[in-house]
Enzyme design. Structure first.
Site, mmCIF file in Angstrom:
data_model
loop_
_atom_site.group_PDB
_atom_site.id
_atom_site.type_symbol
_atom_site.label_atom_id
_atom_site.label_comp_id
_atom_site.label_asym_id
_atom_site.label_seq_id
_atom_site.Cartn_x
_atom_site.Cartn_y
_atom_site.Cartn_z
ATOM 1 N N ASN A 5 0.809 -1.223 0.000
ATOM 2 C CA ASN A 5 0.000 0.000 0.000
ATOM 3 C C ASN A 5 0.841 1.272 0.000
ATOM 4 O O ASN A 5 0.304 2.373 -0.120
ATOM 5 C CB ASN A 5 -0.970 -0.012 1.182
ATOM 6 N N ARG A 41 -8.733 -1.483 -7.370
ATOM 7 C CA ARG A 41 -9.226 -0.264 -6.767
ATOM 8 C C ARG A 41 -8.102 0.723 -6.447
ATOM 9 O O ARG A 41 -8.267 1.924 -6.574
ATOM 10 C CB ARG A 41 -10.013 -0.611 -5.515
ATOM 11 N N PRO A 98 -16.527 4.608 -1.897
ATOM 12 C CA PRO A 98 -16.708 5.800 -2.736
ATOM 13 C C PRO A 98 -15.402 6.592 -2.873
ATOM 14 O O PRO A 98 -14.453 6.353 -2.113
ATOM 15 C CB PRO A 98 -17.729 6.614 -1.943
ATOM 16 N N ILE A 99 -15.374 7.541 -3.821
ATOM 17 C CA ILE A 99 -14.189 8.414 -3.932
ATOM 18 C C ILE A 99 -14.591 9.884 -3.790
ATOM 19 O O ILE A 99 -13.912 10.773 -4.278
ATOM 20 C CB ILE A 99 -13.394 8.177 -5.236
ATOM 21 N N LEU A 135 -14.403 11.891 -1.389
ATOM 22 C CA LEU A 135 -13.438 12.760 -0.692
ATOM 23 C C LEU A 135 -12.258 13.112 -1.614
ATOM 24 O O LEU A 135 -11.727 14.225 -1.546
ATOM 25 C CB LEU A 135 -12.950 12.097 0.597
ATOM 26 N N ASP A 192 -6.853 -3.807 8.018
ATOM 27 C CA ASP A 192 -6.191 -4.850 7.222
ATOM 28 C C ASP A 192 -5.641 -6.001 8.072
ATOM 29 O O ASP A 192 -5.094 -6.966 7.527
ATOM 30 C CB ASP A 192 -5.051 -4.236 6.388
ATOM 31 N N ILE A 234 -14.030 0.719 9.699
ATOM 32 C CA ILE A 234 -13.559 1.366 8.463
ATOM 33 C C ILE A 234 -14.411 0.948 7.263
ATOM 34 O O ILE A 234 -14.890 1.788 6.510
ATOM 35 C CB ILE A 234 -12.058 1.044 8.193
HETATM 36 N N1 EPU Z 1 -14.170 6.797 2.051
HETATM 37 C C1 EPU Z 1 -15.177 7.643 1.730
HETATM 38 N N2 EPU Z 1 -14.984 8.500 0.681
HETATM 39 C C2 EPU Z 1 -13.817 8.528 -0.018
HETATM 40 C C3 EPU Z 1 -12.780 7.643 0.328
HETATM 41 C C4 EPU Z 1 -12.989 6.773 1.396
HETATM 42 O O1 EPU Z 1 -16.239 7.658 2.336
HETATM 43 O O2 EPU Z 1 -13.706 9.329 -0.940
HETATM 44 C C5 EPU Z 1 -14.366 5.858 3.175
HETATM 45 C C6 EPU Z 1 -14.266 4.403 2.736
HETATM 46 O O3 EPU Z 1 -15.483 3.927 2.230
HETATM 47 C C7 EPU Z 1 -13.869 3.730 4.021
HETATM 48 C C8 EPU Z 1 -12.959 4.775 4.687
HETATM 49 O O4 EPU Z 1 -13.308 6.015 4.073
HETATM 50 O O5 EPU Z 1 -14.996 3.570 4.819
HETATM 51 C C9 EPU Z 1 -11.478 4.549 4.576
HETATM 52 O O6 EPU Z 1 -11.129 4.289 3.239
HETATM 53 P P1 EPU Z 1 -9.742 4.740 2.630
HETATM 54 O O7 EPU Z 1 -9.975 5.746 1.571
HETATM 55 O O8 EPU Z 1 -8.776 5.112 3.718
HETATM 56 O O9 EPU Z 1 -9.267 3.388 1.942
HETATM 57 P P2 EPU Z 1 -8.383 3.287 0.629
HETATM 58 O O10 EPU Z 1 -7.427 4.417 0.623
HETATM 59 O O11 EPU Z 1 -9.236 3.086 -0.542
HETATM 60 C C10 EPU Z 1 -6.382 1.934 1.628
HETATM 61 C C11 EPU Z 1 -5.765 0.589 1.420
HETATM 62 C C12 EPU Z 1 -6.686 -0.502 1.967
HETATM 63 C C13 EPU Z 1 -6.905 -0.223 3.457
HETATM 64 C C14 EPU Z 1 -7.490 1.181 3.645
HETATM 65 C C15 EPU Z 1 -7.681 1.570 5.091
HETATM 66 C C16 EPU Z 1 -4.427 0.858 -0.594
HETATM 67 C C17 EPU Z 1 -4.200 0.479 -2.002
HETATM 68 N N3 EPU Z 1 -5.521 0.362 -0.010
HETATM 69 O O12 EPU Z 1 -7.604 1.931 0.885
HETATM 70 O O13 EPU Z 1 -5.974 -1.715 1.827
HETATM 71 O O14 EPU Z 1 -7.785 -1.185 3.980
HETATM 72 O O15 EPU Z 1 -6.614 2.157 3.020
HETATM 73 O O16 EPU Z 1 -6.494 1.504 5.768
HETATM 74 O O17 EPU Z 1 -3.640 1.566 0.006
HETATM 75 C C18 EPU Z 1 -5.709 -4.040 1.666
HETATM 76 O O18 EPU Z 1 -4.484 -3.854 1.569
HETATM 77 O O19 EPU Z 1 -6.197 -5.202 1.843
HETATM 78 C C19 EPU Z 1 -6.618 -2.905 1.593
HETATM 79 C C20 EPU Z 1 -7.921 -3.034 1.352
#
Ligand code: EPU
Length: 420
Positions: free
Chosen positions: A23, A91, A121-122, A124, A306, A328
Site C-alpha cells: 500500500n 481499486r 466511494p471516492i 473525498l 487490514d 472502516i
Molecule cells: N471513504 C469515503 N470517501 C472517499 C474515500 C474513502 O467515504 O472518498 C471511506 C471508505 O469507504 C472507508 C474509509 O473512508 O470507509 C477509509 O477508506 P480509505 O480511503 O482510507 O481506503 P483506501 O485508501 O481506498 C487503503 C488501502 C486498503 C486499506 C485502507 C484503510 C491501498 C491500495 N488500499 O484503501 O488496503 O484497507 O486504506 O487503511 O492503500 C488491503 O491492503 O487489503 C486494503 C484493502
C-alpha cells in the site's frame, strides 16, 4: 485458479523477512507520473497488484521495468486517459488521478466500483480536487477532473470513517504542482502516506506535516526524478506475527518497523503473545495461555482494518469471548462464514463480530473472498487439525509476496495446487 493445500497443526518456527509495503508502493508508482525524468524504486514486492500498476502506467505512456525488487519508471509523454478495463480491476489504481491532474491538469479514469469489503466511494478524493479548482464530471462510467490551473487551498478531507488513505495521497500528489499552499485537514496519518510524501519530497515537492492530521503542500513548478526505498509491509509483518501465535510457534520477523505496528503489538501483548524486539527483528511466541481481547479497527495509529480478519482467527482459537468491531469498511466480515466451516463460532451483530473462541478448528475447503480474509483463512488452516484447501489464491498473490514459500521455510506443510 490455484489453491493452497495446508496440512495444519504444525507450529511455525524460524525466520521470515518482510517485503516492501504494497500500500506504499502503489501510490509511489503512481507518483512517478508527475515527472518526465526517470524514477527508481527499491524494495518493491513481487505482487500481482504491483505488476498491474506497472501495466496501468504503461497504458498511460510510461516505460516500466521490474527486476530483483527494483522498479524503474520513466514517463516522457503522459496520456491523461486511464484504460477502463485496467483501472476497474484494481481499486488502488484510483491514485493515478492526482498525478495526472497535477501534471496534465486533467484526468479521465473509469469510476472504481465498490468491492467485496464495502462501497468504497471516492467522494473525498473528488472534494479535494474540486477544492484545488478542478471541475469534476461523471459520464458513461468515467470520472473526469480538469482545471486550467490548480490553486492551493485549505480543505477538510475527513469522512464517515475518519481520514482517507488514498484520498489524502491523491490530493497531496495533485497539490505538489498547484500554485500556492494547500493545507489538508484530517489527512490520513498512515505510514504509507508518509512514505509517499518522502518520495515526493525527494522529487522536489515541498510537503510538511505528514504523519499528522494536518499536511501542508507548497506547490512547485515541476518535479524531477528520484530514487526511493519502500517501507516494510506492516500488515505482512502483523500477519506472520499472528500466524506464529496461532500455531503456538516461535517466529523471528526480520526487517519489520515495530514503530509502525504499535496498535497490533499492543493487542497481541494484551492477548498474552510475547514479542521481543531487537532492532528491526521481532521474535513472536505465546507467553502462556492466550487471553481473548476486544478489537476495534480505526484509522492509523489505531488497529488496522487490514489485520482485523487475521486477529479474528487468533481469537477463534482463544478461549473466551472477543468482540471485534469493524469501523472502516462496512462489509469486511466475509471471512466469518468461511471460518465457520473450520468450526469457529462467530456471530455478526451490526459492525461487530462476537467470537466465542477456543473451539478446536478442523480443516475444510474454504473460499478466499479478499486479500486479508484469505490471510485469515491461511492462518486458520495452519492452526487447524487436518487439511484445509484455500481456493482463489489470486487474492493472496495481490498482497503477500511468496506466501507459500515463506510459510514453508517456517515449517508449514503448505502446497500450491495449480489448476490443471
Ligand atoms: N471513504 C469515503 N470517501 C472517499 C474515500 C474513502 O467515504 O472518498 C471511506 C471508505 O469507504 C472507508 C474509509 O473512508 O470507509 C477509509 O477508506 P480509505 O480511503 O482510507 O481506503 P483506501 O485508501 O481506498 C487503503 C488501502 C486498503 C486499506 C485502507 C484503510 C491501498 C491500495 N488500499 O484503501 O488496503 O484497507 O486504506 O487503511 O492503500 C488491503 O491492503 O487489503 C486494503 C484493502
Amino acid at each position: 485458479m490455484d489453491s493452497l493445500l495446508i496440512k495444519g497443526g504444525v507450529p511455525l518456527h524460524g525466520e521470515v523477512t518482510i517485503s516492501g509495503a504494497k500500500n506504499a508502493v502503489l501510490p509511489i508508482m503512481a507518483a512517478t507520473l508527475l515527472t518526465s525524468e526517470p524514477c527508481v524504486i527499491h524494495r518493491v514486492p513481487n505482487l500481482s497488484d504491483v505488476k498491474f500498476m506497472g501495466r496501468i502506467l504503461e497504458s498511460l505512456g510510461a516505460r516500466v521495468s521490474f527486476e530483483d525488487g527494483t522498479v524503474r519508471v520513466q514517463v516522457r509523454k503522459l496520456r491523461g486517459v486511464g484504460a477502463y478495463n485496467l483501472i476497474r480491476k484494481m481499486r488502488g489504481s484510483v491514485c493515478i488521478m492526482g498525478p495526472l491532474l497535477g501534471r496534465l491538469k486533467e484526468a479521465t479514469v473509469s469510476l472504481p466500483g465498490g468491492c467485496i469489503i464495502g462501497a468504497r466511494p471516492i467522494n473525498l478524493h473528488l472534494k479535494g480536487f474540486a477544492a484545488l479548482g478542478a471541475k469534476v464530471t461523471i459520464e458513461s462510467g468515467y470520472v473526469r477532473v480538469s482545471a486550467r490551473r490548480l490553486r492551493g487551498r485549505e480543505m477538510f478531507l475527513g469522512g464517515r470513517a475518519g481520514s482517507t488513505v488514498l484520498g489524502t495521497a491523491n490530493v497531496m500528489m495533485a497539490a505538489t504542482l498547484a500554485e500556492g499552499v494547500t493545507i489538508i485537514e484530517s489527512a490520513a496519518c498512515e505510514p504509507e502516506v508518509v512514505d509517499l510524501a518522502n518520495f515526493l519530497n525527494a522529487m522536489g515537492a515541498k510537503i510538511t506535516g505528514v504523519g499528522s492530521p494536518t499536511v501542508t503542500v507548497t506547490g512547485v513548478k515541476e518535479l524531477h526524478g528520484a530514487e526511493h526505498e519502500v517501507i516494510p509491509d506492516r500488515i505482512e509483518a502483523a500477519t506472520y506475527a499472528i500466524a506464529a501465535a496461532a500455531t503456538n510457534g516461535e517466529v523471528t520477523i526480520l526487517g519489520a518497523r515495530a514503530d509502525h505496528m504499535h496498535a497490533v503489538l499492543d493487542k497481541l501483548h494484551e492477548a498474552g503473545v510475547k514479542v521481543e524486539r531487537r532492532g528491526s527483528a521481532l521474535t513472536v511466541r505465546r507467553g502462556g495461555r492466550l487471553k481473548s481481547v476486544d478489537v476495534t479497527t480505526l484509522p492509523y495509529a489505531g488497529f488496522p482494518t487490514d489485520v482485523q480478519a487475521q486477529m479474528m482467527t487468533l481469537m477463534a482459537l482463544t478461549p473466551g469471548i472477543s468482540i471485534i468491531t469493524e469501523r472502516i469498511f462496512e462489509s469486511r466480515f466475509m471471512h466469518v462464514s468461511e471460518l465457520a466451516r473450520l468450526g469457529a463460532d462467530i456471530e455478526i451483530e451490526g459492525p461487530s463480530a462476537i467470537v466465542k473462541g477456543g473451539r478446536p478448528l478442523s480443516g475444510a475447503p474454504v473460499m478466499a473472498s479478499d486479500l486479508r480474509a484469505s490471510a485469515a483463512l491461511v492462518i486458520a488452516g495452519l492452526a487447524a487439525r487436518g487439511t484445509t484447501q484455500v481456493n482463489r489464491v489470486y487474492h493472496l498473490d495481490r498482497g503477500y509476496e511468496n506466501i507459500d514459500c515463506k510459510l514453508r521455510r517456517l515449517g508449514a506443510r503448505i502446497e500450491r495446487v495449480k489448476e490443471s
